[in-house]
Design an enzyme around this catalytic site. Structure first.
Site, PDB file in Angstrom:
ATOM      1  N   SER A   1       9.849  -0.507  21.471  1.00  0.00           N
ATOM      2  CA  SER A   1       9.792  -1.358  22.678  1.00  0.00           C
ATOM      3  C   SER A   1      11.028  -2.359  22.029  1.00  0.00           C
ATOM      4  CB  SER A   1       8.599  -2.024  22.752  1.00  0.00           C
ATOM      5  OG  SER A   1       8.837  -3.421  23.540  1.00  0.00           O
TER       6      SER A   1
ATOM      7  N   HIS B   1      11.686   2.003  24.906  1.00  0.00           N
ATOM      8  CA  HIS B   1      10.985   1.306  25.982  1.00  0.00           C
ATOM      9  C   HIS B   1      11.462   0.049  26.117  1.00  0.00           C
ATOM     10  CE1 HIS B   1       7.001   0.862  28.005  1.00  0.00           C
ATOM     11  NE2 HIS B   1       6.951  -0.328  27.552  1.00  0.00           N
TER      12      HIS B   1
ATOM     13  N   ASP C   1      10.653  -3.541  28.431  1.00  0.00           N
ATOM     14  CA  ASP C   1       9.699  -4.348  28.923  1.00  0.00           C
ATOM     15  C   ASP C   1      10.384  -5.347  29.876  1.00  0.00           C
ATOM     16  OD1 ASP C   1       8.050  -3.648  25.972  1.00  0.00           O
ATOM     17  OD2 ASP C   1       7.353  -3.315  28.046  1.00  0.00           O
TER      18      ASP C   1
ATOM     19  N   MET D   1       9.709  -8.129  32.462  1.00  0.00           N
ATOM     20  CA  MET D   1       8.610  -9.375  32.635  1.00  0.00           C
ATOM     21  C   MET D   1       9.117 -10.333  33.703  1.00  0.00           C
ATOM     22  SD  MET D   1       6.931  -9.743  29.126  1.00  0.00           S
ATOM     23  CE  MET D   1       6.502  -8.378  27.941  1.00  0.00           C
TER      24      MET D   1
ATOM     25  N   HIS E   1       9.468  -0.175  32.067  1.00  0.00           N
ATOM     26  CA  HIS E   1       8.101  -0.630  32.334  1.00  0.00           C
ATOM     27  C   HIS E   1       8.344  -2.034  32.906  1.00  0.00           C
ATOM     28  CE1 HIS E   1       3.869  -2.129  30.467  1.00  0.00           C
ATOM     29  NE2 HIS E   1       4.074  -2.315  31.772  1.00  0.00           N
TER      30      HIS E   1
ATOM     31  N   MET F   1       6.705  -5.127  34.688  1.00  0.00           N
ATOM     32  CA  MET F   1       5.393  -5.955  34.752  1.00  0.00           C
ATOM     33  C   MET F   1       5.738  -7.227  35.746  1.00  0.00           C
ATOM     34  SD  MET F   1       4.862  -5.880  30.601  1.00  0.00           S
ATOM     35  CE  MET F   1       6.400  -5.218  30.273  1.00  0.00           C
TER      36      MET F   1
ATOM     37  N   MET G   1      -2.258   0.571  28.993  1.00  0.00           N
ATOM     38  CA  MET G   1      -1.702  -0.738  28.296  1.00  0.00           C
ATOM     39  C   MET G   1      -3.066  -0.937  27.281  1.00  0.00           C
ATOM     40  SD  MET G   1       0.963  -1.687  29.123  1.00  0.00           S
ATOM     41  CE  MET G   1       0.839  -3.263  28.055  1.00  0.00           C
TER      42      MET G   1
ATOM     43  N   ASP H   1       0.652   1.423  24.877  1.00  0.00           N
ATOM     44  CA  ASP H   1       1.504   0.327  24.552  1.00  0.00           C
ATOM     45  C   ASP H   1       0.827  -0.841  24.340  1.00  0.00           C
ATOM     46  OD1 ASP H   1       4.148  -1.116  27.141  1.00  0.00           O
ATOM     47  OD2 ASP H   1       3.570  -1.108  25.044  1.00  0.00           O
TER      48      ASP H   1
HETATM   49  C1  DX5 Z   1       3.582  -5.819  26.299  1.00  0.00           C
HETATM   50  C2  DX5 Z   1       4.734  -4.783  26.190  1.00  0.00           C
HETATM   51  C3  DX5 Z   1       4.497  -3.800  25.091  1.00  0.00           C
HETATM   52  C4  DX5 Z   1       5.003  -4.719  23.884  1.00  0.00           C
HETATM   53  C5  DX5 Z   1       4.452  -3.694  22.599  1.00  0.00           C
HETATM   54  O1  DX5 Z   1       3.549  -6.613  27.482  1.00  0.00           O
HETATM   55  O2  DX5 Z   1       4.322  -4.029  27.518  1.00  0.00           O
HETATM   56  O3  DX5 Z   1       5.568  -2.995  25.294  1.00  0.00           O
HETATM   57  O4  DX5 Z   1       6.253  -4.903  23.954  1.00  0.00           O
HETATM   58  O5  DX5 Z   1       4.690  -4.472  21.587  1.00  0.00           O
HETATM   59  P1  DX5 Z   1       3.745  -4.199  20.226  1.00  0.00           P
HETATM   60  O6  DX5 Z   1       4.124  -3.115  19.883  1.00  0.00           O
HETATM   61  O7  DX5 Z   1       4.371  -5.316  19.343  1.00  0.00           O
HETATM   62  O8  DX5 Z   1       2.420  -4.625  20.636  1.00  0.00           O
HETATM   63 ZN    ZN Z   2       5.788  -2.053  27.282  1.00  0.00          ZN
END
Ligand code: DX5
Ligand code: ZN
Length: 219
Positions: A9, A34, A36, A38, A68, A70, A139, A177
């Site tokens: 990620s 990956h 992320d 947000m 991903h 969110m 998750m 994740d």
């Molecule tokens: C959290 C993300 C994850 C996060 C994982 O909202 O969706 O992908 O970046 O990070 P670690 O591996 O540090 O928990």
């Molecule tokens: Zn993620």
């Protein structure tokens, strides 16, 4: 069974130069990245958007961009991430929008698609989409931040999603994740998980090559 995959990620990389984060991933035989995304509404944090994805895509055309979303309304943003070059787009089942229609939109653009379940969301919430997705993301932390601790209560849900896959002869990837390191990945692997997102554990690993080998070579 599907080959094990590590999806680093990039959220955990230095955002003052995501190019460096990309180069760290490229320095190893890693196939997935990956990303992320947000919005500060569905999750209490903001990360980056389609232009960042598009610029990372320009720098690397071969990594599989596991994107991903969110977001409160992913249906309003999928086109932008399709145009940015996402290879797989995963969308949460919790917000109020037409999940099935959004999955169709992603597939009509020739991309892979997935649904995402938050820790408190039961596996049954994925049932309406289980035949239509290439991936189910469970998750293992509450989304929004890297570096959180793995939620062990998610293990039975993983087992259920794996058994449904077997019973119905489906081939979706089962991805976890959040808080994934070598110990928690082993717990997940025992439940049938084949795809592992790691932010902190990968980017902070003393030996990233060994980490990759431990995750993907465990087959
Ligand atoms: C959290 C993300 C994850 C996060 C994982 O909202 O969706 O992908 O970046 O990070 P670690 O591996 O540090 O928990
Ligand atoms: Zn993620």
């Amino acid at each position: 069974p599907l080959p094990f995959r590590l999806a680093p990620s990039i959220l955990a990389a230095d955002h003052s130069s995501l190019k460096n984060g990309l180069e760290i991933v490229e320095s190893l035989p890693i196939e997935w990245l990956h990303l992320d995304i947000m919005d500060g509404h569905f999750v209490p944090n903001l990360s980056f958007g389609p232009q960042t994805v598009a610029d990372l895509r320009k720098r690397n055309s071969s990594l599989f961009f596991d994107t991903h979303l969110m977001l409160d309304n992913p249906d309003k943003h999928v086109d932008a991430f399709i145009d940015a070059g996402a290879d797989l787009i995963s969308i949460h089942v919790e917000p109020d929008y037409d999940v099935a229609q959004t999955l169709d939109r992603i597939k009509s653009a020739g991309r892979s698609c997935g649904v995402v379940l938050n820790p408190a969301t039961p596996a049954e919430a994925a049932l309406p989409f289980i035949k239509d997705v290439d991936l189910i993301l469970v998750m293992t932390v509450w989304p929004g931040f890297g570096g959180q601790s793995f939620i062990e209560d998610t293990l039975p849900k993983l087992n259920l999603l794996h058994s449904w896959r077997m019973e119905r002869g489906l081939a979706y990837r089962l991805e976890v994740d959040g808080g994934i390191n070598l110990e928690t990945a082993a717990l997940c692997r025992d439940q049938g998980v084949d795809t592992f997102v790691a932010g902190t554990a990968f980017f902070k690993a003393p030996d990233r090559a060994a980490f990759l080998k431990a995750i993907e070579g465990a087959g």
